[in-house]
Design a protein around this motif. Sequence first.
Motif, PDB file in Angstrom:
ATOM      1  N   UNK A 111     -12.050  34.372  19.228  1.00  0.00           N
ATOM      2  CA  UNK A 111     -11.637  34.143  20.607  1.00  0.00           C
ATOM      3  C   UNK A 111     -10.630  32.992  20.566  1.00  0.00           C
ATOM      4  N   UNK A 112      -9.849  32.816  21.636  1.00  0.00           N
ATOM      5  CA  UNK A 112      -8.940  31.673  21.634  1.00  0.00           C
ATOM      6  C   UNK A 112      -8.921  30.972  22.981  1.00  0.00           C
ATOM      7  N   UNK A 113      -8.598  29.707  22.921  1.00  0.00           N
ATOM      8  CA  UNK A 113      -8.334  28.857  24.092  1.00  0.00           C
ATOM      9  C   UNK A 113      -7.022  28.153  23.783  1.00  0.00           C
ATOM     10  N   UNK A 114      -6.131  28.098  24.750  1.00  0.00           N
ATOM     11  CA  UNK A 114      -4.831  27.508  24.457  1.00  0.00           C
ATOM     12  C   UNK A 114      -4.090  27.031  25.687  1.00  0.00           C
ATOM     13  N   UNK A 115      -2.810  26.752  25.461  1.00  0.00           N
ATOM     14  CA  UNK A 115      -1.996  26.154  26.504  1.00  0.00           C
ATOM     15  C   UNK A 115      -0.551  26.597  26.344  1.00  0.00           C
ATOM     16  N   UNK A 116       0.061  26.977  27.465  1.00  0.00           N
ATOM     17  CA  UNK A 116       1.492  27.261  27.484  1.00  0.00           C
ATOM     18  C   UNK A 116       2.170  25.998  28.003  1.00  0.00           C
ATOM     19  N   UNK A 117       2.938  25.345  27.136  1.00  0.00           N
ATOM     20  CA  UNK A 117       3.614  24.107  27.510  1.00  0.00           C
ATOM     21  C   UNK A 117       4.788  24.406  28.439  1.00  0.00           C
ATOM     22  N   UNK A 118       5.167  23.461  29.298  1.00  0.00           N
ATOM     23  CA  UNK A 118       6.274  23.710  30.212  1.00  0.00           C
ATOM     24  C   UNK A 118       7.604  23.939  29.497  1.00  0.00           C
TER      25      UNK A 118
END
Length: 167
Positions: free
Chosen positions: A97-104
């Motif tokens: 599974x993954x948890x992440x972030x799309x940076x601006x």
Amino acid sequence: MFANAVRPAAGMIRPGGGAGEGRYIRLLLKRSPASDAGWTQQFALSEVELLSGGDDIAQGGVPIASSQTSSTYSSARAFDKNISTYWQSANYAAAPQYIGYILPEPILIEAIDAIRIGIGSTYGLTSKAPREFDLQHSVDGESWETVFSVTEAGAWVVNTYKEFQVS
């Protein structure tokens, strides 16, 4: 706030050689204490910080995850600076599974020098914390490159942060 930070043994972290620019950053979660015990795979994290020069760069963007149990446990909970809230993957969701972030905006992946993960005191969170994971980045959110891997994060303690040095 981070007086309870723990640094895992250096031998448990393998650099992946990832380099270049990326706007998408994620933790690919592979194993937890629950999965080691033969339970149905499920992950949970209270806080994730992507550190560059000591500052958390996971701000102003969009949290992402492969799944979530409900909106109460959404990916945004892992980036809200509150160790009492948490993201939880969907029940019976298979690893990874993954948890992440799309940076601006894109950054040089080399700018991330550490990742800090917090586990709160909610019942059962320590059994769902990642034991093995990869830090990955992507330019397009489709093709991923591993920056480094943690093969054994060790035991988790409630209301504690672990900091993993990337560089």
